[in-house]
Structures are given as C-alpha cells and as structure tokens.
Write an enzyme that holds these catalytic residues in place. Structure first.
Site, PDB file in Angstrom:
ATOM      1  NE  ARG A 114      -0.194   0.324   4.936  1.00 53.69           N
ATOM      2  CZ  ARG A 114      -0.655   0.483   6.160  1.00 53.69           C
ATOM      3  NH1 ARG A 114      -1.949   0.592   6.381  1.00 53.69           N
ATOM      4  NH2 ARG A 114       0.165   0.542   7.194  1.00 53.69           N
ATOM      5  CG  ASN A 152      -3.530   5.454   5.987  1.00 55.55           C
ATOM      6  OD1 ASN A 152      -4.192   5.967   6.899  1.00 55.55           O
ATOM      7  ND2 ASN A 152      -2.640   4.510   6.200  1.00 55.55           N
ATOM      8  CD  GLU A 153       0.483   5.895   9.033  1.00 53.50           C
ATOM      9  OE1 GLU A 153       1.049   4.906   8.541  1.00 53.50           O
ATOM     10  OE2 GLU A 153       0.345   6.069  10.257  1.00 53.50           O
ATOM     11  CB  CYS A 160       8.767   6.561 -12.640  1.00 53.94           C
ATOM     12  SG  CYS A 160       7.661   7.982 -12.649  1.00 53.94           S
ATOM     13  CB  CYS A 163       8.930  10.975 -10.307  1.00 56.76           C
ATOM     14  SG  CYS A 163       7.266  10.498  -9.777  1.00 56.76           S
ATOM     15  CD  GLU A 303      -3.831   5.078  11.805  1.00 55.66           C
ATOM     16  OE1 GLU A 303      -2.930   4.310  12.175  1.00 55.66           O
ATOM     17  OE2 GLU A 303      -4.060   5.322  10.613  1.00 55.66           O
ATOM     18  CD  GLU A 351      -2.164  -3.195   9.779  1.00 49.74           C
ATOM     19  OE1 GLU A 351      -3.334  -3.063   9.367  1.00 49.74           O
ATOM     20  OE2 GLU A 351      -1.320  -2.286   9.767  1.00 49.74           O
ATOM     21  CG  HIS A 354      -2.173  -3.494  15.118  1.00 50.90           C
ATOM     22  ND1 HIS A 354      -2.983  -2.616  15.810  1.00 50.90           N
ATOM     23  CD2 HIS A 354      -1.089  -2.781  14.743  1.00 50.90           C
ATOM     24  CE1 HIS A 354      -2.389  -1.426  15.839  1.00 50.90           C
ATOM     25  NE2 HIS A 354      -1.243  -1.497  15.200  1.00 50.90           N
TER      26      HIS A 354
HETATM   27  C1  GLA Z   1      -0.606   2.972  10.443  1.00 52.15           C
HETATM   28  C2  GLA Z   1      -1.696   2.862   9.399  1.00 52.15           C
HETATM   29  C3  GLA Z   1      -2.796   1.932   9.773  1.00 52.15           C
HETATM   30  C4  GLA Z   1      -2.253   0.695  10.447  1.00 52.15           C
HETATM   31  C5  GLA Z   1      -1.431   1.089  11.635  1.00 52.15           C
HETATM   32  C6  GLA Z   1      -0.892  -0.085  12.424  1.00 52.15           C
HETATM   33  O1  GLA Z   1      -0.769   3.987  11.322  1.00 52.15           O
HETATM   34  O2  GLA Z   1      -2.220   4.106   9.033  1.00 52.15           O
HETATM   35  O3  GLA Z   1      -3.497   1.599   8.600  1.00 52.15           O
HETATM   36  O4  GLA Z   1      -1.492  -0.029   9.542  1.00 52.15           O
HETATM   37  O5  GLA Z   1      -0.326   1.826  11.178  1.00 52.15           O
HETATM   38  O6  GLA Z   1      -0.177   0.345  13.560  1.00 52.15           O
HETATM   39 ZN    ZN Z   2       6.828   8.314 -10.513  1.00 51.65          ZN
END
Ligand code: GLA
Ligand code: ZN
Length: 678
Positions: A114, A152-153, A160, A163, A303, A351, A354
C-alpha cells in the site's frame, strides 16, 4: 471552532473497516451496538476501499457504504471518509503499471502492499479523481459526514521517468539557470559541473544538496498530490480535510503538508517500556505540541492503539491506567479527540493480531474494550474542554530541512556512521524533555514561524539557517527575547553550503552570541569531559558530564557561564551568554545529559517568570493546562508506578472522577486526573 462543524465534542472512535466483514452475518450489527457501548462517536472509513468501490475499472458499487453511512447517522456517529489512494486495486496496477512506483535503483516495483503509487502518473490521478468525485458527490451532504481523511500516511518517493522529469522542472524553477545551479551545488567539486539539468542525480551521495533538493521536491510532490485529491472533493464538498501524519517521520516536511489541511491529524504508537515512561511521555508531548502549534488550534490523534501494535519489539499487555494516561496526554497537549487503529481486529494478514478495540472474541468482555468504554464515558464528562487553547511562552524549534541538511553532510558521525539524523531528533527531544519536565506550556515550531509571541526560544542543533532566520533571531533577542542555541547549529545556509566567516552562521549569529565556534570535538568512547558550570547556583552541583561531542569556542564579548573541565581546552568556554538589545542569547557548546539541562532550563524559566502550570508537583507528576472562556483545565498525570499525592493551590473540581471540590488528589500508579479551576 470544533474539528467537525456543529459537533462540539471530544472525538472518540477509530479506523473502521466494515468492508472486511460484509459477508459475515451479524458482525456489523454487533459493531454498532458495541460502538454505542464504548461511547464512540467518530470513525474513519474507506481508507483502503478502492477495490470495493470499483471492483472493475469503471464499475462502481457503493451500496455497502450507503448502509454503513446510514447506520452511522442513526447511531449519531460522525465519519471521516477517506479518499482511497492509500491502496490501489489490483486491476489498476496490472493495467496501468506506470502507477506502480520505481525505486532508487530504477526498478519498477510490482503492485501490492500500500501507499506506493507514483506521485506524478497522469493515469493514477485520472482514475483516482473518478472514484473521489463519485464519493464526494454521493456523500457530501450526508448528515454523518464529518470530514475527509485524505489518503493514508503519505510516505516514500518515486524515481520513475515522469517523477525525474518533474524533479528537473523543480530544479529549473528553483535555480533559474544552470550556471546558478552549478554555483550552489559547488559542482567544481570532483568535477561535477553539470552541462544539463537532467544530470543532477538525487542518489549521488557525494553532492550534499542533490538529496536535500530531492526531499524538498518530494514534499512538494506530495503536497501537489494532496491538493489534487482535495480539489476533486471540493467540487462537491466543503467539509474539513486532513491527512494522518506520522509524528516526526523524516521523509516529508510536515509543515508544508499542514498548509493543505484544515485541521491536523496524527498517528501515535508509543510503547511504555520499563524505565522509559517520562522519556516516552515527553516525546509524544512534543509531537502533540507540534501538531497544536502547526495551526495554533486543537488537532486530532487519528490513530493510536488501545492494546499494542504487533510490530513492536515487546508486545506486552497494557498495564492498568496506562492506556488512559496515553489518551489524556494527547488531550493535555491540545488534541480534541483520540481515535484508534482499529475498531475491530481482522482475521487475516499482517495486522490480524494488532491491538484493536474489539478482539477476535467479538465481545465487550475484554480488558481492552472495557478500558475504552470507561475512557469514552469519562470523555463525555469532560466534553466542555473541547476547543480550548494552550498558551505557551516558550517554543522549541525543529526544522525538517535542517535534519536533511545534517543527514546529507558527511561528518559529525558517531562511530563514523551516518547517524546524524538520529542525533538531531534525539537532541531536540532531549531539550524539549528538559523543559517539559517543569510542566510549562510549550510550543514546537519551525524557524519560519513568528517568534514574537514567545519569551524563550530554544533551537537545538538548528544546523541549517533558512533565508532571513538569522536576522529574525537577532531581532527577537534585541526586542527582549531569550534565545538558546546549541552545538551543531548554524553551520550551513539553505544550499547546504558552509558559512564563510566562522560559525555560528558567519557574521550575524557570531555577533548575536558573542562567540566564535572554531571547531567541534567528537569523542571516542572512552573520552571523559565535563562541563563546569559556575554561572548560576544549580542545586549545589556545578560539574556535569559532557557526552558525545563538544565545540571549541572563543568568547568574543559573551559572558562565560560554563567551561570545560578536561583536556587541552580545559577552562575554555562551554556555555556562554551574550546580552544584545533587551534580550539574551545563550550558546551551549557542550552536549550534556538531561541532568544538566533540566537544572539549566529550570533556572532560566524561573529567571524569566515562567511558572509551572501547577506548583509543588511531585517530581514524577506532570501537569498541562488548557484554557477556555475564562476557565482553566489541568491534566495531572502520574508518570510513576507509585501512588502520588498532589496538593492543589486552591480548590478545584475533579471532572475526571466527578468530585465537585478537591484541594488534594492522590493519583494511583500511572493515574491521571482532569481538574477545573473554579
Ligand atoms: C498505520 C496505518 C494503519 C495501520 C497502523 C498499524 O498507522 O495508518 O493503517 O497499519 O499503522 O499500527
Ligand atoms: Zn513516478
């Protein structure tokens, strides 16, 4: 204003992934029953759901989300709906391999995992915009929508061809001409004179600026990508947007990302290992204070883990009250909500074990669930604190570009390795902790922020000076401010070029501090050095160990407050103070342990009339204050494993435990209280 419009509550909930359970009857009914029971009111949904929304290119199905959104509405839950760029569907990676990233070696990575798409790919953006617009159009006016959780994060980089071409454009924009580029890249070195822009290789570690520029560029790419996502939303929705940051993650200058956010969100996963409680609490306080400072308003801890993340070295169970203390620490430092990853543990993949609010047993009987529910109920009791302010008079400066500049400078390494980056953030944390221990409100800012609202500025290891910063620091001191700088500060300008004219900072800061920093001595393991500090009375002690390194300074007008104890430079300046205008500039040339810094900052705070938010606290109890409508709220936290009693200066209301009037509180081990001054 509250994070979610017309929803003036502390937010409590987490990442909810119902799309993993669509085929298991009863689970989603259970979820909503348990969410009510746990006093949860907000959830992030759809973070990795692109392949659910669009199982085949151009074929969409939102029926499952319609159902979840409707249930959220009925149960009074607010939703941070995600744009699903964090995980691409398999068909996208297959059919359009250009959306897969290329690594530093120029290899195209396979689809999978991801947060690994190319930032530039037009196909990626085109396909993403389609699904975002569908989501925005469908749910913009849904009463459960609280805001947008963009991606997300965000992390990483792509190398490439597309880029790389953008990188060349970035260089052209920044430097204008090849001649200028060659100048600032100091490219006569090793005959690196560039005859075409494309020759600048971000992976050429011999060229100190190339990497720094690439990191700047990469941040700009991510900002551009996030803006693209937000624009797709904005055609339909004006709900607030955010993206979840990762503390002090080095790869992105989060201050730039903050500009695109309506409110700041962060992911926090501390461990509370034995003997590290204060250190951990201080680190996370610093990260929280930075997130509050970014917008000068409450942020959201998006989170956290009610149990323990499965990738930590010691996955120990939570000790009583530890979880509550961690959550309240965030609120104490300006969060307007604490959320979890994740609501329910999935059954498969990396996970599956987790920590989560609901475990594989699926009940409300677990310690984790009960702690969350108890915390949620109490959170409702202290709801009036949401949207309150923090008023710091002391700020610590931390610049991402300084980290990058130091990390891309060969030298100063412990054991000759490239660990400077680690050292810088450790130094910033150490100085922050030495202030934090005194329970005073703190801001964490970058060097381009306005300094005028603070009495004391601390700039640990601010290696790179951005344009105008030295002048602004001088003005700050002349106008009456107290400035503290340390070793390894002001060595290079924003082109990662050393200053001519001697450190710190060539002429300007050399004058301000009244010193010349001639050299730095990096210690072998057996080196013994001390700081003899006779400047002030510090608890009867005047000799402290110096660790790792120290600078060889000459006073040029500054008053010498401390000197080195050993070696050929014994007796030479280690810590100086220079009066300039109405203020004072302190320079700490010696790297010391917190024992010295805590005493030093304690004295400095006292001299400048900055008091702990509560006086007379036991040393292992820390307090923070938030203010609103003339009321003051105190978060008082026991960082030890022993009960601690705190006498209050006057009677207060104990909101956390529902006691109307107390003049002393006894905190159990790891215990916390939230008080209101009457
Ligand atoms: C990150 C991600 C989540 C999950 C957590 C696990 O913060 O954003 O999707 O994977 O880590 O700690
Ligand atoms: Zn690229």
């Amino acid at each position: 204003m509250s994070i979610i419009k017309d929803f003036p509550h502390f937010l409590h909930g987490g990442d909810y992934n119902p799309d993993q359970w669509l085929k298991t009857p009863g689970i989603i009914d259970d979820d909503f029953r348990l969410m009510d029971e746990a006093h949860c009111n907000a959830f992030s949904i759809g973070i990795f759901s692109w392949s659910q929304y669009e199982p085949e290119e151009g074929k969409f199905d939102f029926t499952w989300l319609d159902d979840i959104m409707e249930r959220c509405r009925v149960h009074g839950k607010k939703v941070f709906l995600a744009t699903p760029s964090g995980a691409r569907p398999a068909w996208l990676g297959d059919k359009y391999p250009e959306t897969n990233r290329v690594n530093e070696k120029g290899e195209r990575m396979p689809w999978g995992g991801r947060e690994n798409h190319c930032w530039t790919s037009p196909v990626m953006r085109e396909k993403l915009a389609v699904v975002i617009r569908r989501l925005a159009e469908r749910y913009a006016s849904h009463p459960a929508l609280g805001g947008w959780h963009v991606s997300n994060e965000y992390n990483g980089a792509c190398y490439c061809g597309l880029c790389r071409k953008e990188f060349v454009d970035f260089l052209k924009q920044r430097y204008g001409s090849l001649e200028r580029l060659n100048e600032v890249y100091w490219s006569a070195f090793w005959g690196h004179r560039y005859s075409a822009w494309e020759q600048v290789d971000p992976n050429d570690r011999s060229m100190d600026l190339a990497r720094v520029d690439f990191l700047r560029f990469n941040t700009q790419q991510v900002v551009d990508f996030m803006r693209f996502e937000v624009e797709a939303l904005r055609d339909f929705s004006d709900a607030p947007v955010t993206t979840n940051m990762m503390g002090v993650y080095e790869g992105l200058d989060y201050w730039r990302i903050a500009d695109v956010c309506d409110f700041i969100a962060d992911d926090c996963y501390p461990t509370w290992y034995k003997g590290e409680t204060e250190r951990t609490a201080a680190r996370y306080s610093m990260i929280h204070d930075m997130h509050y400072s970014m917008k000068g308003k409450p942020f959201l801890m998006m989170e956290s883990c009610p149990g323990i993340p499965n990738y930590k070295p010691y996955c120990k169970m939570r000790r009583p009250r530890e979880f509550e203390r961690e959550m309240l620490l965030a609120l104490a430092h300006g969060a307007d909500g604490t959320m979890y990853f994740q609501w329910r543990k999935g059954r498969g993949n990396c996970e599956k074990i987790h920590g989560a609010v609901v475990g594989h047993d699926g009940t409300d009987k677990t310690l984790m669930f009960q702690r969350v529910a108890d915390y949620g109920a109490r959170l409702e009791r202290i709801g009036e604190i949401a949207d309150s302010m923090i008023r710091p008079e002391v700020a610590v400066i931390h610049d991402w570009e300084s980290v990058w500049a130091l990390h891309n400078t060969k030298g100063f390494g412990e054991r000759g390795g490239d660990v400077q980056e680690q050292q810088m953030i450790e130094t910033v944390f150490k100085h922050y902790q030495s202030l934090w221990t005194h329970s005073v409100p703190l801001a964490v800012i970058e060097s381009t922020c306005d300094f005028s609202r603070y009495k004391i500025l601390v700039a640990p290891m601010l290696f790179m000076m951005k344009p105008g910063v030295m002048e602004r620091l001088s003005r700050f001191v002349e106008d009456g401010g107290i400035l503290v700088m340390t070793f390894l500060s002001a060595y290079v300008d924003d082109n990662n070029l050393c200053f001519s004219g001697g450190n710190p900072g060539g002429g300007e800061l050399r004058r301000l501090f009244g010193i010349w920093n001639e050299d730095i001595d990096l210690f072998e393991p057996e080196t013994e050095q001390t700081l003899r500090f006779d400047g002030w009375q510090l608890s009867g002690r005047n000799e402290f160990p110096v660790v790792r390194r120290c600078e060889y300074l000459h006073a040029e007008g500054a008053e010498v407050l401390g000197v080195y104890g050993n070696d050929f430079y014994a007796g030479s300046p280690a810590l100086t103070m220079n009066r300039c205008g109405r203020g004072k500039a302190y320079y700490i040339g010696a790297d010391t342990n917190p024992d010295f810094l805590e005493l030093f900052y304690g004295k400095l705070l006292e001299q400048n009339g900055i008091e702990p938010v509560l006086s007379g606290l036991p040393s292992t109890v820390k307090a923070a204050r938030r203010e609103k409508d003339g009321a003051a709220y105190y978060f008082v936290q026991n960082m030890s494993d022993e009960p601690q009693t705190v006498r209050l200066p006057y009677e207060m209301e104990d909101l956390w435990n529902g006691i109307s009037s107390v003049d002393a509180i006894t905190l159990p081990p790891c215990g916390s209280a939230v008080l209101k001054s009457k």
